[in-house]
Design a protein around this motif. Sequence first.
Motif, mmCIF file in Angstrom:
data_model
loop_
_atom_site.group_PDB
_atom_site.id
_atom_site.type_symbol
_atom_site.label_atom_id
_atom_site.label_comp_id
_atom_site.label_asym_id
_atom_site.label_seq_id
_atom_site.Cartn_x
_atom_site.Cartn_y
_atom_site.Cartn_z
ATOM 1 N N ASP A 193 29.219 -3.525 5.695
ATOM 2 C CA ASP A 193 29.947 -2.202 5.763
ATOM 3 C C ASP A 193 28.877 -1.354 5.740
ATOM 4 O O ASP A 193 28.413 -1.321 4.534
ATOM 5 N N ILE A 194 28.527 -0.406 6.490
ATOM 6 C CA ILE A 194 27.392 0.656 6.213
ATOM 7 C C ILE A 194 27.800 1.638 5.271
ATOM 8 O O ILE A 194 27.214 1.925 4.527
ATOM 9 N N ASP A 195 29.144 1.928 4.913
ATOM 10 C CA ASP A 195 29.623 2.871 3.976
ATOM 11 C C ASP A 195 29.239 2.134 2.662
ATOM 12 O O ASP A 195 28.926 2.853 1.482
ATOM 13 N N ASP A 196 29.712 0.667 2.648
ATOM 14 C CA ASP A 196 29.437 0.186 1.314
ATOM 15 C C ASP A 196 27.923 -0.159 0.662
ATOM 16 O O ASP A 196 27.559 0.180 -0.143
ATOM 17 N N LEU A 197 27.191 0.021 1.887
ATOM 18 C CA LEU A 197 25.844 0.017 1.675
ATOM 19 C C LEU A 197 25.241 1.262 1.191
ATOM 20 O O LEU A 197 24.236 1.334 0.277
ATOM 21 N N VAL A 198 25.548 2.243 1.891
ATOM 22 C CA VAL A 198 25.549 3.814 1.457
ATOM 23 C C VAL A 198 25.834 3.724 0.016
ATOM 24 O O VAL A 198 24.994 4.397 -1.021
ATOM 25 N N ALA A 199 26.973 3.533 -0.240
ATOM 26 C CA ALA A 199 27.512 3.617 -1.937
ATOM 27 C C ALA A 199 26.816 2.909 -2.960
ATOM 28 O O ALA A 199 26.307 3.435 -3.834
ATOM 29 N N ARG A 200 26.274 1.595 -2.459
ATOM 30 C CA ARG A 200 25.430 0.688 -3.217
ATOM 31 C C ARG A 200 23.850 1.311 -3.620
ATOM 32 O O ARG A 200 23.428 1.289 -4.647
ATOM 33 N N ASP A 223 7.053 16.423 -13.112
ATOM 34 C CA ASP A 223 8.193 15.321 -14.039
ATOM 35 C C ASP A 223 7.976 14.131 -13.393
ATOM 36 O O ASP A 223 8.018 13.760 -12.016
ATOM 37 N N ASN A 224 7.541 13.126 -14.261
ATOM 38 C CA ASN A 224 7.126 11.972 -13.859
ATOM 39 C C ASN A 224 8.312 10.983 -13.444
ATOM 40 O O ASN A 224 8.161 10.444 -12.441
ATOM 41 N N SER A 225 9.312 11.305 -13.701
ATOM 42 C CA SER A 225 10.775 10.502 -13.376
ATOM 43 C C SER A 225 11.097 10.849 -11.966
ATOM 44 O O SER A 225 11.503 10.039 -11.007
ATOM 45 N N SER A 226 11.088 12.042 -11.537
ATOM 46 C CA SER A 226 11.456 12.465 -10.255
ATOM 47 C C SER A 226 10.449 12.680 -9.363
ATOM 48 O O SER A 226 10.587 12.852 -8.085
ATOM 49 N N LYS A 227 9.343 12.751 -9.726
ATOM 50 C CA LYS A 227 7.922 13.000 -9.306
ATOM 51 C C LYS A 227 7.936 14.323 -8.564
ATOM 52 O O LYS A 227 7.260 14.535 -7.492
ATOM 53 N N ARG A 228 8.509 15.148 -9.181
ATOM 54 C CA ARG A 228 8.522 16.521 -8.849
ATOM 55 C C ARG A 228 7.173 17.267 -9.358
ATOM 56 O O ARG A 228 6.970 17.133 -10.672
ATOM 57 N N VAL A 229 6.629 18.014 -8.568
ATOM 58 C CA VAL A 229 5.455 18.914 -9.032
ATOM 59 C C VAL A 229 5.710 20.377 -8.721
ATOM 60 O O VAL A 229 6.103 20.842 -7.634
ATOM 61 N N LEU A 230 5.765 21.203 -9.733
ATOM 62 C CA LEU A 230 5.575 22.656 -9.436
ATOM 63 C C LEU A 230 4.401 23.120 -9.825
ATOM 64 O O LEU A 230 3.953 23.137 -11.129
ATOM 65 N N ILE A 255 20.226 3.771 -7.307
ATOM 66 C CA ILE A 255 19.180 4.938 -7.576
ATOM 67 C C ILE A 255 19.650 5.484 -8.563
ATOM 68 O O ILE A 255 19.049 5.923 -9.461
ATOM 69 N N LYS A 256 20.926 6.111 -8.746
ATOM 70 C CA LYS A 256 21.448 6.828 -10.045
ATOM 71 C C LYS A 256 21.320 6.206 -11.324
ATOM 72 O O LYS A 256 20.736 6.565 -12.083
ATOM 73 N N GLN A 272 0.817 -1.309 0.060
ATOM 74 C CA GLN A 272 0.093 -0.089 -0.112
ATOM 75 C C GLN A 272 0.859 1.352 -0.177
ATOM 76 O O GLN A 272 0.557 1.921 -0.745
ATOM 77 N N PHE A 273 1.816 1.339 0.788
ATOM 78 C CA PHE A 273 2.920 2.333 0.631
ATOM 79 C C PHE A 273 3.491 2.765 -0.640
ATOM 80 O O PHE A 273 3.550 3.724 -1.000
ATOM 81 N N LEU A 274 3.811 1.504 -1.190
ATOM 82 C CA LEU A 274 4.521 1.593 -2.680
ATOM 83 C C LEU A 274 3.454 2.417 -3.578
ATOM 84 O O LEU A 274 3.964 2.885 -4.378
ATOM 85 N N ASP A 275 2.138 1.923 -3.420
ATOM 86 C CA ASP A 275 1.229 2.408 -4.223
ATOM 87 C C ASP A 275 0.927 3.920 -4.130
ATOM 88 O O ASP A 275 0.854 4.695 -4.909
ATOM 89 N N GLU A 276 1.204 4.451 -2.897
ATOM 90 C CA GLU A 276 1.146 5.739 -2.662
ATOM 91 C C GLU A 276 2.292 6.922 -2.494
ATOM 92 O O GLU A 276 2.055 7.842 -2.780
ATOM 93 N N GLU A 277 3.447 6.357 -2.486
ATOM 94 C CA GLU A 277 4.434 7.156 -2.346
ATOM 95 C C GLU A 277 5.574 6.880 -3.440
ATOM 96 O O GLU A 277 5.560 5.728 -3.862
ATOM 97 N N ASN A 278 6.343 7.702 -3.622
ATOM 98 C CA ASN A 278 7.309 7.315 -4.614
ATOM 99 C C ASN A 278 8.826 6.931 -4.158
ATOM 100 O O ASN A 278 9.314 7.856 -3.639
ATOM 101 N N VAL A 279 8.838 5.681 -3.872
ATOM 102 C CA VAL A 279 9.956 5.001 -3.320
ATOM 103 C C VAL A 279 11.252 4.935 -4.421
ATOM 104 O O VAL A 279 10.773 4.245 -5.366
ATOM 105 N N SER A 280 12.192 5.121 -4.102
ATOM 106 C CA SER A 280 13.381 5.131 -4.868
ATOM 107 C C SER A 280 14.148 3.708 -4.811
ATOM 108 O O SER A 280 14.741 3.267 -5.751
#
Length: 171
Positions: A106-113, A136-143, A118-119, A40-48
């Motif tokens: 290693d937490i730094d390894d996880l953050v880098a991955r 913007d559909n890819s970044s899910k930004r609304v202006l 995401i990139k 349900q959360f994935l349906d409602e939010e833009n999860v990267s």
Amino acid sequence: MADLIVIIDDEHDLVELLEYHLSKAGFETVGFYNVSRVEQFLDEENVSLMIVDRNLIHAEGAEFVTNLRKKGFDTPVIFLSAKDKKEDKLKGFESGGDDYITKPFDIDDLVARCKALIKRSSRQSDVYKFKDISVDNSSKRVLVSENEINLTKLEINLLIEFIKKQKYDFK
């Protein structure tokens, strides 16, 4: 708006540790201790990105991801698991995982991955416009009039559909 990472692990201390380090690295995080409300959360939010444990109390992480993939969810997944045998890793990838990290890690390894995945998974921008509204559909930004508005994934998808519909009805 920062990328949102969902963490699914039944170890409360680990979820808090991951939330702390990932938020320190510039991500937004939401932790779940089971899978009951994740879809349900994935349906409602833009999860990267999702970080999923294979050993959950009421579900097996790889089976959960397989079911998500069957339903069309394409959110990237990093498995973070104590299951470290070759067969376990292969099952993780076969179920739709994009990366697999074994505990301890290693937490730094996880953050880098997380950053790399995401990139790599970000797509070309699809921008929809109507008057002073830009989505913007890819970044899910609304202006709206150059001001960013925070909307849920569902709200953004509805707005995009309304904009698409108006193009056909009012030309």
